[in-house]
Enzyme design. Structure first.
Site, PDB file in Angstrom:
ATOM      1  N   HIS A   1      63.265  72.677  76.986  1.00  0.00           N
ATOM      2  CA  HIS A   1      62.711  71.723  76.018  1.00  0.00           C
ATOM      3  C   HIS A   1      61.714  70.786  76.712  1.00  0.00           C
ATOM      4  O   HIS A   1      60.628  70.510  76.198  1.00  0.00           O
ATOM      5  CB  HIS A   1      63.821  70.861  75.408  1.00  0.00           C
ATOM      6  CG  HIS A   1      64.664  71.551  74.373  1.00  0.00           C
ATOM      7  ND1 HIS A   1      64.127  72.119  73.248  1.00  0.00           N
ATOM      8  CD2 HIS A   1      66.012  71.722  74.277  1.00  0.00           C
ATOM      9  CE1 HIS A   1      65.113  72.625  72.500  1.00  0.00           C
ATOM     10  NE2 HIS A   1      66.266  72.399  73.108  1.00  0.00           N
TER      11      HIS A   1
ATOM     12  N   GLU B   1      63.571  75.456  70.123  1.00  0.00           N
ATOM     13  CA  GLU B   1      64.810  76.099  70.583  1.00  0.00           C
ATOM     14  C   GLU B   1      64.496  77.421  71.291  1.00  0.00           C
ATOM     15  O   GLU B   1      65.209  77.823  72.205  1.00  0.00           O
ATOM     16  CB  GLU B   1      65.750  76.301  69.387  1.00  0.00           C
ATOM     17  CG  GLU B   1      67.195  76.557  69.748  1.00  0.00           C
ATOM     18  CD  GLU B   1      67.910  75.361  70.372  1.00  0.00           C
ATOM     19  OE1 GLU B   1      67.339  74.248  70.418  1.00  0.00           O
ATOM     20  OE2 GLU B   1      69.049  75.554  70.855  1.00  0.00           O
TER      21      GLU B   1
ATOM     22  N   HIS C   1      68.657  74.692  79.984  1.00  0.00           N
ATOM     23  CA  HIS C   1      68.313  74.638  78.559  1.00  0.00           C
ATOM     24  C   HIS C   1      67.424  73.421  78.258  1.00  0.00           C
ATOM     25  O   HIS C   1      66.340  73.554  77.690  1.00  0.00           O
ATOM     26  CB  HIS C   1      69.609  74.577  77.738  1.00  0.00           C
ATOM     27  CG  HIS C   1      69.404  74.472  76.258  1.00  0.00           C
ATOM     28  ND1 HIS C   1      69.498  75.555  75.422  1.00  0.00           N
ATOM     29  CD2 HIS C   1      69.114  73.424  75.462  1.00  0.00           C
ATOM     30  CE1 HIS C   1      69.271  75.183  74.174  1.00  0.00           C
ATOM     31  NE2 HIS C   1      69.029  73.878  74.171  1.00  0.00           N
ATOM     32  N   GLU C   2      67.886  72.257  78.673  1.00  0.00           N
ATOM     33  CA  GLU C   2      67.120  71.033  78.375  1.00  0.00           C
ATOM     34  C   GLU C   2      65.781  71.039  79.106  1.00  0.00           C
ATOM     35  O   GLU C   2      64.777  70.552  78.577  1.00  0.00           O
ATOM     36  CB  GLU C   2      67.925  69.776  78.736  1.00  0.00           C
ATOM     37  CG  GLU C   2      69.248  69.597  77.976  1.00  0.00           C
ATOM     38  CD  GLU C   2      69.118  69.638  76.458  1.00  0.00           C
ATOM     39  OE1 GLU C   2      68.051  69.265  75.930  1.00  0.00           O
ATOM     40  OE2 GLU C   2      70.081  70.068  75.787  1.00  0.00           O
TER      41      GLU C   2
END
Lengths: 471, 471
Positions: A241, A267, A237-238
């Site tokens: 980003h 997101e 997830h990170e």
């Protein structure tokens, strides 16, 4: 502050950060700066595309701040800061009455500020929605969430019905040393395309991504010994980003545009990586053997079973622990409550009851107390009102972008060939490189050919989980 | 920059640091600041002791900068920055001619600046000596180094004579994993009293200590797989610096006085830890078994032999690799050359020859080239002239302080009892807590009852190494 600072240095550093924030606010609202921006705004034609956008964003920020009286702004800033500690106490003691007043003040300030700033918005709430996601309003979100509700709530009920006949066990929670989890996390971040020459990974209590500049992007994860897959999806997830930040164009460095776009678009990139890539069978197929080197207990788990395990649907009381399917229902609940508050249709006292009713209606489970209900998230208590919808929008954007990407090339095949670069290059070229140069609605329209459309999100979820749960 | 920054972020961060340094210089030399300090200086009687000292130090800095024309100051700053790269190239190519001009300019600027600033100093060189070590001058250092030369040079010759009859082998260079070295390094830092609630340890190319404030002191070490004891003495050294910072008084935070004192006094604290404590038999006695847990190869080395190994005397060409006995001879050589340059007794062209002659005279070894001779240290090339003597003074202070400490309590016994706190408390109370509130000569006088006296240093060295080499 979150990764390295020695414990006894934190109060001092907090003070320094506070001082710097104040100086930033003062610079930004100073007559000198405001006059400069306004005079630049008058001669837009002589500016480059980048400069023009910088002036535009600055004008928006100035407008926002100028319309709120300085004393109220300051009082509100203090309130949000004080509320944080009170919320922690209230949550720990499971006593909503402790923070009730604080929350009511937050909502009142936000209504008041929205009134000050309202121009031609149909609903007062729209002023705030537009802050976090430019162009978003109640009209669009009503359609969005009503579609979701119509499709996902009954679909979830079907899955829950089916689950009764299944014996689902948790097989992925064997303990693994934190050091080894960290090594796997770094391996995965690099695997999906995070560039360690332009970034690093550390640990912190709550995972986050911080960009100092596009060549210095810092991710964190949290390695929990008994939950070795928590860090796996968290780091993917990170990294989503982080790759976004790393791929913004070089000429945006040192401008106001040199970071990812709106919260929802950001997101969408992390959710794309975490769910569409990271929970994909094609992603794990060439990787499963490697994963066993880090997590040897996987040797006892059949690959098909593993894919089921990482895609299990299980309604949870806590949003941050929600699975891919139920996640947006948590957001829908929060959106509906925020809307009611702005319409004056509900009193603070009724919030706990309404929260719990909606949980039962949408997810089929009921919080035993407010700590696992209305008080679970810090957002409202520290002033983030109108912010939650971005999470759901991000999920929907991700599916909509995925739908377009699949037309351009075979994504599953790229995953099976370990050619993640094909995916990140595509995202870089279509989205990342623009940073904040283009507004999110423009990017979405250009990339997918249409505005936010929940259809793709709903289709994606139903198709994927119909297969997994064979319904 | 040195520990975490991703490689592609370094150029950008360098620019930022340069910008901030310039802003700091501008603030410090601005009329507003200078006028404020000068007006405070006129009403000293209304100031607290801390404020008074802050004004005094600021006045000194202002004087220093005001006397140098701004354009020359800037040109010099650029020169020191450019020289760094040229020095690296010259050293790598082992060609002094590449950097010769750059070095000559440095010395000329330093002479010129010293002329601008000279008041009643007997020698021009004294102006610079006083910068790095307040109160220090050629007169004092001549006495100091002539004592050293008289005693240590012949003493070293005796040891070298004795060594011919000994079969000394290197037994401490078995490879050890970097991770394990790091764990031992952290264990040792904590063991000698470094407080991890107020600091941390990371790795970097060259070890250093950085204080953000007394509660956030950051040490680095460098774990080299084939030199497991390099990190051991390096971390004990840095912990000595770090404990000094951590023990400065709380009320000095946020003042100009909230860090360790002069360079020589700071070095005395790190050398005290590294050598007087860290190479002491009494220190390792209760620790040797623990050390084996980290470095299992020690199980094959007898304790007495281990102590000999960590105290081996071996003249080296490179200062930073020098042992405790020969270290100050390296400094003496540099001091003598700096003095000659300021007296105009030597030309740049002769420096390589003079360097090598002195190496033979004092240490009995001759550099094969200038890379391992005159060009080994970056200091001169980037403008640190008059700085080297502080290293030797630090060593001497350490012994002088040790001599006083031993009168107060049995230091060996404290080490054997693993009561390091007794030592660090004593240093904290007598030295550390003052930060920069008292000048070094004052502290040394108050703690030891006399000024810098090389006697204690010479006695310490001769006593210790007579025993080890049985001469």
């Amino acid at each position: 502050m979150e990764t390295k600072t020695p414990v006894k240095s934190k109060p001092y550093l907090s003070e320094l950060v506070g001082e710097l924030s104040m100086q930033e606010y003062n610079l930004f609202t100073s007559d000198e700066f405001v006059n400069l921006v306004e005079s630049l705004n008058k001669e837009k034609n002589n500016l480059t595309e980048i400069e023009k956008k910088e002036v535009e964003l600055s004008m928006e920020e100035i407008e926002k701040k100028k319309k709120i009286p300085a004393d109220e702004y300051e009082a509100y800033a203090k309130l949000t800061s004080i509320n944080q500690g009170i919320w922690e106490e209230a949550k720990a003691k499971n006593d909503f009455s402790i923070i009730k007043d604080g929350l009511e003040k937050i909502f009142n300030y936000n209504k008041k500020f929205a009134e000050y700033r309202r121009k031609d918005e149909k609903n007062l709430y729209d002023v705030l929605l537009n802050d976090y996601e430019k162009g978003m309003d109640t009209e669009k979100l009503d359609i969005f969430f009503s579609e979701l509700k119509k499709e996902i709530v009954p679909f979830l009920k079907k899955i829950q019905e089916k689950k009764k006949s299944l014996k689902e066990e948790d097989k992925l929670n064997d303990p693994v040393d934190e050091d080894i989890q960290m090594k796997f996390a770094k391996y995965l971040a690099a695997y999906v395309g995070f560039d360690f020459e332009k970034g690093l990974v550390e640990t912190s209590e709550h995972p986050f991504t911080l960009n100092l500049n596009k060549n210095d992007v810092r991710l964190t994860t949290n390695n929990k010994r008994n939950m070795p897959f928590s860090t796996v999806f968290s780091i993917i997830h990170e990294a989503g980003h982080g790759i976004y930040e790393q791929q913004t164009a070089d000429n945006l460095i040192d401008t106001l545009l040199g970071s990812g776009g709106s919260m929802g678009l950001h997101e969408s990139q992390s959710r794309f990586m975490e769910n569409i890539v990271g929970r994909n069978k094609a992603f794990w197929k060439p990787l499963y053997k490697k994963a066993m080197e880090f997590y040897p207990f996987l040797k006892n788990i059949d690959f098909e079973e593993f894919i089921k395990q990482i895609n299990k649907i299980e309604p949870e009381l806590i949003r941050t622990e929600a699975d891919e399917l139920t996640y947006s229902l948590h957001i829908m609940l929060r959106y509906e409550i925020e809307k009611m508050i702005f319409a004056g249709e509900v009193s603070i006292d009724d919030l706990p009851k309404i929260w719990n009713q909606k949980m039962v209606e949408y997810l089929g489970i009921e919080p035993k107390n407010d700590a696992e209900g209305l008080m679970q998230d810090i957002h409202w208590y520290c002033g983030l009102v109108g912010y939650f919808p971005s999470y759901a929008i991000g999920n929907a954007y991700a599916s909509q972008i995925y739908n377009t990407m699949k037309k351009d090339f075979d994504v599953d095949k790229a995953l099976e060939n370990q050619d993640l670069k094909k995916i990140t290059d595509w995202l870089g070229e279509k989205i990342h490189k623009y940073g904040r140069l283009k507004d999110t609605p423009v990017i979405i329209k250009e990339v997918t050919g249409e505005e936010l459309n929940p259809k793709y999100y709903i289709e994606y979820l139903k198709e994927k989980y119909s297969k997994i749960y064979q319904i």
